[in-house]
Design a protein around this motif. Sequence first.
Motif, PDB file in Angstrom:
ATOM      1  N   GLU A   1       0.903  -1.145  -0.028  1.00 32.04           N
ATOM      2  CA  GLU A   1       0.039  -0.051  -0.002  1.00 32.04           C
ATOM      3  C   GLU A   1       0.874   1.263   0.008  1.00 32.04           C
ATOM      4  N   HIS A   2       2.018   1.096   0.702  1.00 34.91           N
ATOM      5  CA  HIS A   2       2.849   2.255   0.611  1.00 34.91           C
ATOM      6  C   HIS A   2       3.356   2.620  -0.785  1.00 34.91           C
ATOM      7  N   GLU A   3       3.497   1.689  -1.446  1.00 35.91           N
ATOM      8  CA  GLU A   3       4.156   1.999  -3.172  1.00 35.91           C
ATOM      9  C   GLU A   3       2.895   2.389  -3.710  1.00 35.91           C
ATOM     10  N   THR A   4       1.919   1.962  -3.369  1.00 38.98           N
ATOM     11  CA  THR A   4       0.480   2.632  -4.232  1.00 38.98           C
ATOM     12  C   THR A   4       0.609   3.959  -3.978  1.00 38.98           C
ATOM     13  N   MET A   5       0.547   4.335  -2.558  1.00 38.68           N
ATOM     14  CA  MET A   5       0.486   5.683  -2.081  1.00 38.68           C
ATOM     15  C   MET A   5       1.444   6.493  -2.758  1.00 38.68           C
TER      16      MET A   5
END
Length: 207
Positions: free
Chosen positions: A36-40
């Motif tokens: 999710e951090h990569e997506t954000m």
Amino acid sequence: MIRGVAIISLLCLLVLVLYLPSVHPAQRFLAQLRAEHETMTVFWGDAPASRILSRALSLQDSAREVTPLPSQSDAPPASAVDSAVAQEMTSLNRRLFDNAYFRSIDALVLLASYRLSTLLEWLPWLATFCVAALVDGGVVRVLRSREFRQHDPELFAAFTCLAIVAACAAVVGFVIPVTLHPLSMPAVPLLMSLLVGRAFANFHRRA
């Protein structure tokens, strides 16, 4: 009706939150957080994504400070008896809290903190709409009382129950290790403000 829905929703929420760490290891929650951090980072950019992660770590540190878990004191024991008791307590704490289940809970709290910090990043953009929805409900409530129109208790109960269920579903969404779209976070305050506003509009007001 409202109390029954609230009790059942909170019990289901508690059971589910306590059940998830028993079926998912800590690595599953951490892997979900990294994804999710990569997506954000792609969605928000490097600086906002780093700010979200930093806020999440701060929230987890605050949660650890208020958690009443016993810790070993740094002060030296006053006697041999105190030393034996301290060693036994340290061993007991390790057996109780240093296991896979509590490590999964710690990772679950970190994932929930990250998603909550993501929601906080959205709030400045959504505050105007949320306040407008609540004010609209209050205005409708006042106008109905001035016009001597009857309020609908069934609608009040229905919207209140929906708001309770939506709040519990949002908490589940914070902890479940499933990939969520970045635009799903702003839907939480938007939906909650609409439901609360409609419930407020149908709440009986004495003139």
